[in-house]
Design a protein around this motif. Structure first.
Motif, PDB file in Angstrom:
ATOM      1  N   THR A  37      15.799  10.766 -26.111  1.00  0.00           N
ATOM      2  CA  THR A  37      15.250   9.931 -25.043  1.00  0.00           C
ATOM      3  C   THR A  37      15.476  10.565 -23.677  1.00  0.00           C
ATOM      4  O   THR A  37      14.601  10.511 -22.802  1.00  0.00           O
ATOM      5  N   LEU A  38      16.626  11.180 -23.475  1.00  0.00           N
ATOM      6  CA  LEU A  38      16.881  11.867 -22.209  1.00  0.00           C
ATOM      7  C   LEU A  38      15.885  13.008 -21.988  1.00  0.00           C
ATOM      8  O   LEU A  38      15.427  13.244 -20.861  1.00  0.00           O
ATOM      9  N   ARG A  39      15.541  13.713 -23.074  1.00  0.00           N
ATOM     10  CA  ARG A  39      14.529  14.765 -22.918  1.00  0.00           C
ATOM     11  C   ARG A  39      13.188  14.171 -22.506  1.00  0.00           C
ATOM     12  O   ARG A  39      12.472  14.756 -21.691  1.00  0.00           O
ATOM     13  N   MET A  40      12.860  13.023 -23.064  1.00  0.00           N
ATOM     14  CA  MET A  40      11.591  12.387 -22.676  1.00  0.00           C
ATOM     15  C   MET A  40      11.608  11.967 -21.213  1.00  0.00           C
ATOM     16  O   MET A  40      10.571  11.944 -20.547  1.00  0.00           O
ATOM     17  N   LEU A  41      12.785  11.650 -20.705  1.00  0.00           N
ATOM     18  CA  LEU A  41      12.920  11.273 -19.290  1.00  0.00           C
ATOM     19  C   LEU A  41      13.010  12.484 -18.374  1.00  0.00           C
ATOM     20  O   LEU A  41      13.088  12.332 -17.144  1.00  0.00           O
ATOM     21  N   GLY A  42      13.064  13.684 -18.958  1.00  0.00           N
ATOM     22  CA  GLY A  42      13.165  14.885 -18.144  1.00  0.00           C
ATOM     23  C   GLY A  42      14.574  15.218 -17.710  1.00  0.00           C
ATOM     24  O   GLY A  42      14.777  16.103 -16.874  1.00  0.00           O
ATOM     25  N   ARG A  43      15.566  14.553 -18.308  1.00  0.00           N
ATOM     26  CA  ARG A  43      16.966  14.782 -17.947  1.00  0.00           C
ATOM     27  C   ARG A  43      17.557  15.776 -18.949  1.00  0.00           C
ATOM     28  O   ARG A  43      18.365  15.450 -19.814  1.00  0.00           O
ATOM     29  N   TYR A  44      17.123  17.029 -18.809  1.00  0.00           N
ATOM     30  CA  TYR A  44      17.378  18.027 -19.837  1.00  0.00           C
ATOM     31  C   TYR A  44      18.847  18.436 -19.919  1.00  0.00           C
ATOM     32  O   TYR A  44      19.375  18.664 -21.019  1.00  0.00           O
ATOM     33  N   ALA A  45      19.523  18.533 -18.801  1.00  0.00           N
ATOM     34  CA  ALA A  45      20.926  18.963 -18.819  1.00  0.00           C
ATOM     35  C   ALA A  45      21.788  17.925 -19.518  1.00  0.00           C
ATOM     36  O   ALA A  45      22.675  18.265 -20.321  1.00  0.00           O
TER      37      ALA A  45
END
Length: 1000
Positions: free
Chosen positions: A697-705
């Protein structure tokens, strides 16, 4: 040694001629005998022989003498049933006519069973159990022919009939009473032989009971010498069909995993290539459901034979319509099974049953076993016909008279062999087709009803009852595996024809049905391996699954049976049988809802499995609605089930994520992870899954780190708790690579993913869905890293083909890779194919997700890149602006997807002469991307190069030069001087961003 010849008219030596006379079922032996004679310089003619009953035997034998040379009869004990005729008639002909022409007749014997006494006049040479060399020598010696020192080499060697194919896969036992059908078998053989290479497939089509399966089995036996591999696939049930076809991978020595789809693809590829066997025959018996046929039907150097009631096969294969018996075949069969009846009586019985093979088999069995006179039998059939049942069992033209015939048999068995009726009732509580009756012997402690306990306790009674049903042709015996002949009672299975199953079920009604179904449910539950996650148990689950519904297991209130049903659903999820599993789950839900509370644990487990299959099928909205309803019911319950709520919230979060509602999904998934850590601990499997899903879900939000930090933690804990080769740990390895790549750490991502893929292949096989996902990730790593290595284009094309075979073109995982491959082709100059693929993916996502979904919106940016490459600048700008506006509205201005669209939109503004607008957008984008991804992310540096280009177009050279210089230094430092991004920036090629469609 000199070769024996007889002198011709001019004194020259000429070869001997031999007429090889054989019944149809010995064609392979006759062909081998003819080959032997030809190798030693002689001529041979094959003569299939089935003399009509109405012609005197001496006349038929006399016709054979019209040929020149010797007449060689290919004998076994069944040879003397040809006609059929009483043994006395044959003995008289042998002692008289044949003895008078003994110099013209010879014979070989293929059996160790006794022949008629007068057969001695033929002095048959026994070929029973001989090697090929010994059989050839004995054949020539019997005919008085000297072998050549160097036999001739013939172009196509015929296999010695006693040599079994290299692979012989569960072909039904040969029916020694198989009669007639020689013309059909010959036509079938010719059609397959004459078909174009790669398209030799024929379907036998006809009503139930017409003899399609028997014909296919006889073909496999009769022409087995043509093939190196013969493999039989029961196809009544799709799950069993796929499992059985996949088993061939093991026999072929293919090094793959246990996932059925993966095995099937490997088998089809091996058959297509003709490696290791070019001459193969696959028989698909009872394949009526032809949806998705192209994903299973093999092509290549061999032959495919299908039996079906579905005439739609004409769109896929050649079709051979199977008629009823011709009258001579009907009467011949009846007289062989019931020798006491006359030709006139046989004709009357055949007419009564319309020459349909299945009811004729039952009638012949009855007359042969009972010895009843035909007049009395037909009187019983005709008098009881109207009182038995009002309507035929099927709408396929099955004779009504046969129902009465079955009723007579059942009534007789009730009086003389009631235990056989118990076994028959038990069989009708299984599904038709293969029935694993050996379960009764394998699980003697199963809690069978008291009335049926004799089945496991009294083996002689069990054997007598089963023998009775086999003798009356109600059942046929089957055994599985290479040691079928040595299988014990616990391994025994029987086959019950679908039509016999329907008829017997109708005629017995529900008399004892509940008792039998309860027994079958108990046996199925006992046979449950208990671990559907272990692929070694999948064949057993595939065998049990078809019998759930007819046994009443879906309605059972017994916890043990309910657990069996759930385990079969878990098997469907693990093995990739999503369509069949989803249908089963919905059937179970409909039944369990009648007596079970929606929040009882079995119902919650059912919802979990149903949700898994909905997600894997791409039915995200249904997944979301299903578990939202479950959560509502859990919250309304008087007792708090916090674990149950967490499971449902996790499924809802998955649905929200796939529906594009990323922030809601994150908030809910965060709650799930916190709850699991509090209630279960940090290292329990549900907690590991929750942590993995939060990172997705974080990847979908663009919060890759942040996603990478969670992925690394999940991987470390998985390697410690589950070990490195566990499927979930492998999945975590994929996730780490994905996060690294999205962070622009391309070299590190590639270095990690190569061993991850190798481990996937070792553990799961190269075609497992998760392995294909890992290979897709590897392809993207190689593309982004941009260095020397395997050619990415062909690898991506091959991988796309495999994804299409597994999922179909419209599946979300396939659409994702179509997008990536389309972007690659556009980047490397194949604009036409790139446009086709991007258009296909955009339309597919819009249909699957709706036009407002972030992924469907982001696809507009890819479409714009294709248009821009084609010179359609205004149209491209419109696409970029639409994507930018749509994604900003749904994701906010700082999401990486939005920033990528802004990069493209600024470039299009520049190309369309809107320089000031381009500078304004590029400056704002660079500010935002630095805040979101940092100063040295590849997207940040691309935005910096783009702003420099726009400033240069606006004649602000100083600022442009400074930005460009800083960007080139950073690109060289982070990606290397020879990376394509660095080279493009140095050459002042305008940077762009392509959208990777991703649903988690």
């Amino acid at each position: 040694m000199a070769e024996q010849r007889r002198p011709g008219a001019n004194g020259a030596a000429v070869p001997e001629h031999v007429l090889v006379v054989f019944p149809g079922y010995h064609r392979s032996w006759a062909a081998w005998i003819a080959q032997c004679l030809e190798r030693h310089g002689h001529r041979a003619t094959l003569q299939r022989w089935d003399p009509p009953r109405e012609v005197a035997l001496e006349d038929s034998l006399g016709d054979l003498l019209l040929a020149s040379g010797r007449v060689l009869l290919v004998l076994n004990d069944w040879f003397f049933e040809l006609g059929p005729r009483p043994p006395g008639e044959w003995n008289d002909a042998l002692r008289g006519f044949v003895a008078a022409h003994a110099d013209r007749f010879a014979a070989v014997n293929l059996t160790n069973r006794p022949l008629l006494p007068a057969t001695a006049v033929l002095e048959p040479a026994s070929l029973w159990a001989l090697s090929e060399e010994a059989a050839e020598e004995r054949l020539l010696r019997r005919l008085g022919l000297e072998p050549l020192t160097r036999p001739r080499a013939l172009p196509d060697r015929i296999r010695y009939p006693d040599e079994r194919c290299e692979i012989w896969g569960e072909v039904p036992r040969r029916n020694p009473r198989f009669t007639g059908r020689d013309d059909l078998l010959g036509e079938l053989h010719q059609r397959l032989a004459d078909a174009e290479r790669g398209a030799a497939a024929c379907t036998l089509v006809g009503m139930s009971g017409i003899g399609k399966t028997q014909l296919a089995a006889e073909y496999a036996h009769r022409f087995s010498t043509d093939y190196d591999l013969v493999w039989w696939v029961n196809s009544d049930d799709r799950t069993i069909q796929r499992d059985r076809l996949g088993e061939l991978a093991v026999e072929l020595g293919l090094r793959i995993g246990s996932e059925p789809g993966e095995r099937i693809r490997a088998v089809r590829n091996a058959l297509r290539r003709g490696e290791p066997y070019a001459n193969w025959l696959l028989v698909f018996d009872g394949w009526d459901d032809i949806d998705g046929v192209t994903a299973l039907l093999p092509q290549g150097t061999g032959h495919v034979l299908v039996t079906s009631r579905n005439r739609g096969w004409s769109e896929h294969t050649d079709v051979l319509e199977i008629p009823t018996f011709v009258r001579a075949e009907s009467t011949g069969y009846l007289m062989r099974r019931a020798p006491h009846i006359t030709a006139r009586e046989a004709d009357e019985v055949a007419a009564e049953f319309g020459d349909v093979p299945l009811p004729l088999v039952q009638a012949a069995s009855w007359l042969g076993e009972s010895g009843m006179e035909v007049d009395e039998y037909l009187r019983m059939v005709r008098e009881r016909r109207l009182s038995t049942v009002d309507e035929p069992v099927t709408g396929e033209g099955f004779p009504q008279s046969s129902l009465t015939s079955w009723a007579i048999l059942l009534n007789r068995l009730r009086r003389s062999q009631p235990q056989a009726i118990d076994v028959l009732g038990l069989c009708t509580s299984f599904a038709p087709g293969r029935i694993p009756l050996g379960l009764i012997r394998a699980y003697p402690r199963a809690e069978l009803p008291e009335e049926l306990r004799w089945m496991s306790a009294d083996l002689p009674a069990w054997t007598r009852a089963l023998d009775t049903l086999v003798n009356y042709s109600v059942l046929t015996r089957e055994t599985r595996g290479p040691l079928a002949a040595e299988a014990g009672p616990h391994q025994e299975s029987v086959h019950m024809h679908r039509l016999v199953h329907d008829i017997v079920s109708k005629l017995t009604g529900d008399n004892g049905g509940d008792l039998h179904r309860r027994a079958v449910r108990t046996l199925l539950a006992e046979a449950d391996p208990g671990n559907p996650a272990d692929s070694r148990n999948w064949p057993r689950y595939a065998e049990l699954l078809p019998h759930l519904q007819p046994s009443g297991a879906l309605e059972s209130r017994q916890p043990r049976v309910q657990e069996l049903v759930l385990n079969c659903l878990r098997y469907c999820t693990r093995s990739g049988e999503y369509s069949g599993g989803l249908e089963l789950a919905q059937q179970v839900r409909e039944r369990w809802s009648r007596f079970m509370d929606p929040i009882d644990q079995p119902m919650l487990d059912l919802a979990t499995q149903e949700g898994n299959m909905l997600r894997n099928r791409g039915r995200f909205r249904e997944l979301y609605e299903l578990h939202r309803g479950v959560l509502k019911q859990l919250r309304a319950a008087p007792r708090h089930n916090e674990i149950g709520e967490l499971v449902s919230k996790s499924a809802i979060a998955s649905g929200l994520r796939s529906l594009g509602r990323y922030q809601e999904a994150y908030d809910l998934q965060r709650e799930v992870l916190d709850g699991n850590e509090r209630l279960l601990g940090q290292d329990q499997p549900p907690t590991l899954v929750a942590r993995h899903n939060l990172a997705v879900t974080l990847r979908m939000l663009g919060r890759y780190a942040e996603a990478l930090d969670l992925d690394l933690e999940t991987l470390a804990r998985g390697e410690s708790v589950l070990r490195a080769r566990h499927i979930n740990t492998l999945h975590s390895g994929n996730a780490v690579t994905h996060s690294l790549r999205l962070l622009g750490r391309y070299r590190e991502a590639l270095a990690r993913q190569e061993p991850v893929v190798r481990l996937h292949v070792q553990v799961l096989g190269p075609q497992h869905p998760q392995t294909l996902e890992a290979r897709s990730q590897l392809a993207m790593c190689r593309r982004r890293e941009g260095g020397p290595g395997p050619d990415v284009g062909p690898a991506m094309a091959a991988l796309l083909d495999q994804l299409i075979q597994l999922h179909g073109r419209e599946h979300y995982r396939t659409l994702s890779f179509i997008t990536n491959y389309g972007n690659f082709l556009r980047e490397h100059g194949d604009l036409s194919q790139a446009r086709d693929l991007i258009d296909e993916a955009e339309a597919g996502y819009r249909s699957l997700l709706g036009p407002a979904h972030p992924v469907a919106t982001g696809m507009l940016s890819n479409t714009g890149l294709v248009m821009q490459a084609a010179g359609e600048r205004a149209e491209a700008l419109s696409m970029f602006e639409s994507a930018l506006a749509g994604l900003t509205a749904t994701l906010g201005p700082d999401h990486p997807w939005v920033l990528g669209c802004a990069l493209n939109a600024a470039g299009a503004r520049n190309l369309n002469g809107r320089i000031e607008d381009a500078v304004e957008l590029s400056r704002d984008t660079l500010r935002r991307v630095r805040h979101t991804l940092g100063h040295e992310h590849p997207l940040t540096l691309s935005c910096q190069v783009a702003l420099a280009a726009d400033l240069r177009a606006a004649h602000e050279q100083e600022e442009a030069g400074k930005l460009e210089e800083d960007a080139l230094l950073a690109l060289t430092r982070s990606l290397g001087a020879q990376h394509p991004h660095t080279i493009s920036a140095r050459q002042r090629v305008r940077p762009y961003w392509d959208f990777e469609a991703y649903l988690g």
